[in-house]
Design a protein around this motif. Sequence first.
Motif, PDB file in Angstrom:
ATOM      1  N   MET A  15      39.294  19.355  41.679  1.00 16.69           N
ATOM      2  CA  MET A  15      37.994  19.911  41.390  1.00 16.69           C
ATOM      3  C   MET A  15      37.715  21.118  42.287  1.00 16.69           C
ATOM      4  O   MET A  15      37.226  22.126  41.816  1.00 16.69           O
ATOM      5  CB  MET A  15      36.937  18.820  41.601  1.00 16.69           C
ATOM      6  N   LYS A  16      38.019  20.967  43.596  1.00 18.88           N
ATOM      7  CA  LYS A  16      37.775  22.076  44.515  1.00 18.88           C
ATOM      8  C   LYS A  16      38.638  23.281  44.168  1.00 18.88           C
ATOM      9  O   LYS A  16      38.185  24.418  44.276  1.00 18.88           O
ATOM     10  CB  LYS A  16      38.061  21.641  45.950  1.00 18.88           C
ATOM     11  N   LEU A  17      39.849  23.013  43.722  1.00 24.15           N
ATOM     12  CA  LEU A  17      40.751  24.104  43.362  1.00 24.15           C
ATOM     13  C   LEU A  17      40.203  24.910  42.184  1.00 24.15           C
ATOM     14  O   LEU A  17      40.262  26.143  42.191  1.00 24.15           O
ATOM     15  CB  LEU A  17      42.143  23.556  43.040  1.00 24.15           C
ATOM     16  N   ILE A  18      39.644  24.237  41.204  1.00 25.98           N
ATOM     17  CA  ILE A  18      39.084  24.926  40.035  1.00 25.98           C
ATOM     18  C   ILE A  18      37.914  25.806  40.448  1.00 25.98           C
ATOM     19  O   ILE A  18      37.800  26.958  40.019  1.00 25.98           O
ATOM     20  CB  ILE A  18      38.660  23.896  38.966  1.00 25.98           C
ATOM     21  N   VAL A  19      37.049  25.288  41.311  1.00 20.36           N
ATOM     22  CA  VAL A  19      35.889  26.064  41.758  1.00 20.36           C
ATOM     23  C   VAL A  19      36.344  27.263  42.594  1.00 20.36           C
ATOM     24  O   VAL A  19      35.834  28.379  42.418  1.00 20.36           O
ATOM     25  CB  VAL A  19      34.912  25.161  42.557  1.00 20.36           C
ATOM     26  N   ILE A  20      37.320  27.059  43.460  1.00 17.90           N
ATOM     27  CA  ILE A  20      37.832  28.166  44.280  1.00 17.90           C
ATOM     28  C   ILE A  20      38.470  29.236  43.409  1.00 17.90           C
ATOM     29  O   ILE A  20      38.239  30.438  43.613  1.00 17.90           O
ATOM     30  CB  ILE A  20      38.819  27.632  45.337  1.00 17.90           C
ATOM     31  N   LEU A  21      39.256  28.819  42.419  1.00 17.99           N
ATOM     32  CA  LEU A  21      39.873  29.798  41.508  1.00 17.99           C
ATOM     33  C   LEU A  21      38.816  30.561  40.709  1.00 17.99           C
ATOM     34  O   LEU A  21      38.960  31.768  40.473  1.00 17.99           O
ATOM     35  CB  LEU A  21      40.857  29.103  40.579  1.00 17.99           C
ATOM     36  N   ALA A  22      37.760  29.871  40.296  1.00 21.40           N
ATOM     37  CA  ALA A  22      36.683  30.549  39.565  1.00 21.40           C
ATOM     38  C   ALA A  22      35.988  31.581  40.454  1.00 21.40           C
ATOM     39  O   ALA A  22      35.693  32.695  40.013  1.00 21.40           O
ATOM     40  CB  ALA A  22      35.682  29.528  39.043  1.00 21.40           C
ATOM     41  N   PHE A  23      35.734  31.225  41.720  1.00 23.98           N
ATOM     42  CA  PHE A  23      35.120  32.177  42.637  1.00 23.98           C
ATOM     43  C   PHE A  23      36.028  33.381  42.878  1.00 23.98           C
ATOM     44  O   PHE A  23      35.557  34.518  42.950  1.00 23.98           O
ATOM     45  CB  PHE A  23      34.777  31.513  43.971  1.00 23.98           C
ATOM     46  N   ILE A  24      37.317  33.138  42.999  1.00 22.81           N
ATOM     47  CA  ILE A  24      38.259  34.249  43.177  1.00 22.81           C
ATOM     48  C   ILE A  24      38.244  35.157  41.951  1.00 22.81           C
ATOM     49  O   ILE A  24      38.265  36.381  42.068  1.00 22.81           O
ATOM     50  CB  ILE A  24      39.664  33.716  43.486  1.00 22.81           C
ATOM     51  N   GLY A  25      38.187  34.552  40.764  1.00 25.11           N
ATOM     52  CA  GLY A  25      38.104  35.345  39.537  1.00 25.11           C
ATOM     53  C   GLY A  25      36.827  36.162  39.455  1.00 25.11           C
ATOM     54  O   GLY A  25      36.835  37.327  39.046  1.00 25.11           O
ATOM     55  N   ILE A  26      35.718  35.560  39.864  1.00 24.76           N
ATOM     56  CA  ILE A  26      34.433  36.262  39.862  1.00 24.76           C
ATOM     57  C   ILE A  26      34.475  37.445  40.830  1.00 24.76           C
ATOM     58  O   ILE A  26      34.058  38.563  40.483  1.00 24.76           O
ATOM     59  CB  ILE A  26      33.288  35.290  40.213  1.00 24.76           C
ATOM     60  N   LEU A  27      34.972  37.209  42.029  1.00 18.09           N
ATOM     61  CA  LEU A  27      35.062  38.297  43.008  1.00 18.09           C
ATOM     62  C   LEU A  27      36.059  39.365  42.569  1.00 18.09           C
ATOM     63  O   LEU A  27      35.838  40.560  42.805  1.00 18.09           O
ATOM     64  CB  LEU A  27      35.439  37.747  44.379  1.00 18.09           C
ATOM     65  N   GLY A  28      37.141  38.958  41.921  1.00 19.44           N
ATOM     66  CA  GLY A  28      38.112  39.925  41.410  1.00 19.44           C
ATOM     67  C   GLY A  28      37.520  40.816  40.331  1.00 19.44           C
ATOM     68  O   GLY A  28      37.760  42.028  40.310  1.00 19.44           O
ATOM     69  N   ALA A  29      36.744  40.229  39.429  1.00 15.98           N
ATOM     70  CA  ALA A  29      36.096  41.026  38.384  1.00 15.98           C
ATOM     71  C   ALA A  29      35.069  41.979  38.983  1.00 15.98           C
ATOM     72  O   ALA A  29      34.921  43.119  38.530  1.00 15.98           O
ATOM     73  CB  ALA A  29      35.447  40.107  37.352  1.00 15.98           C
ATOM     74  N   LEU A  30      34.357  41.527  40.004  1.00 15.85           N
ATOM     75  CA  LEU A  30      33.394  42.393  40.672  1.00 15.85           C
ATOM     76  C   LEU A  30      34.096  43.549  41.378  1.00 15.85           C
ATOM     77  O   LEU A  30      33.637  44.699  41.317  1.00 15.85           O
ATOM     78  CB  LEU A  30      32.564  41.583  41.671  1.00 15.85           C
ATOM     79  N   ALA A  31      35.218  43.249  42.032  1.00 19.29           N
ATOM     80  CA  ALA A  31      35.990  44.304  42.698  1.00 19.29           C
ATOM     81  C   ALA A  31      36.552  45.297  41.681  1.00 19.29           C
ATOM     82  O   ALA A  31      36.570  46.508  41.926  1.00 19.29           O
ATOM     83  CB  ALA A  31      37.118  43.687  43.511  1.00 19.29           C
TER      84      ALA A  31
END
Length: 72
Positions: free
Chosen positions: A1-17
């Motif tokens: 579960m934590k891995l999915i949330v961390i990957l989603a946050f990384i994706g969100i930050l990547g799209a913002l970057a």
Amino acid sequence: MKLIVILAFIGILGALAAAGLFMFKNGKQESRGPNMARALALRVGLSVALFLFILLSYLMGWIEPTGLPMQR
């Protein structure tokens, strides 16, 4: 579960970057508009998907709130 949330946050930050990169990379308004808008739309979509996933996880009982002890 934590891995999915961390990957989603990384994706969100990547799209913002990526949106920021498109904004600074291309000086012309016409060339940066579609790419930047697509990256920001992806960020919003990922954020909404993450929120819905956390809500669904809570409703299904996969995660439980721990809360903080109340102190007086």
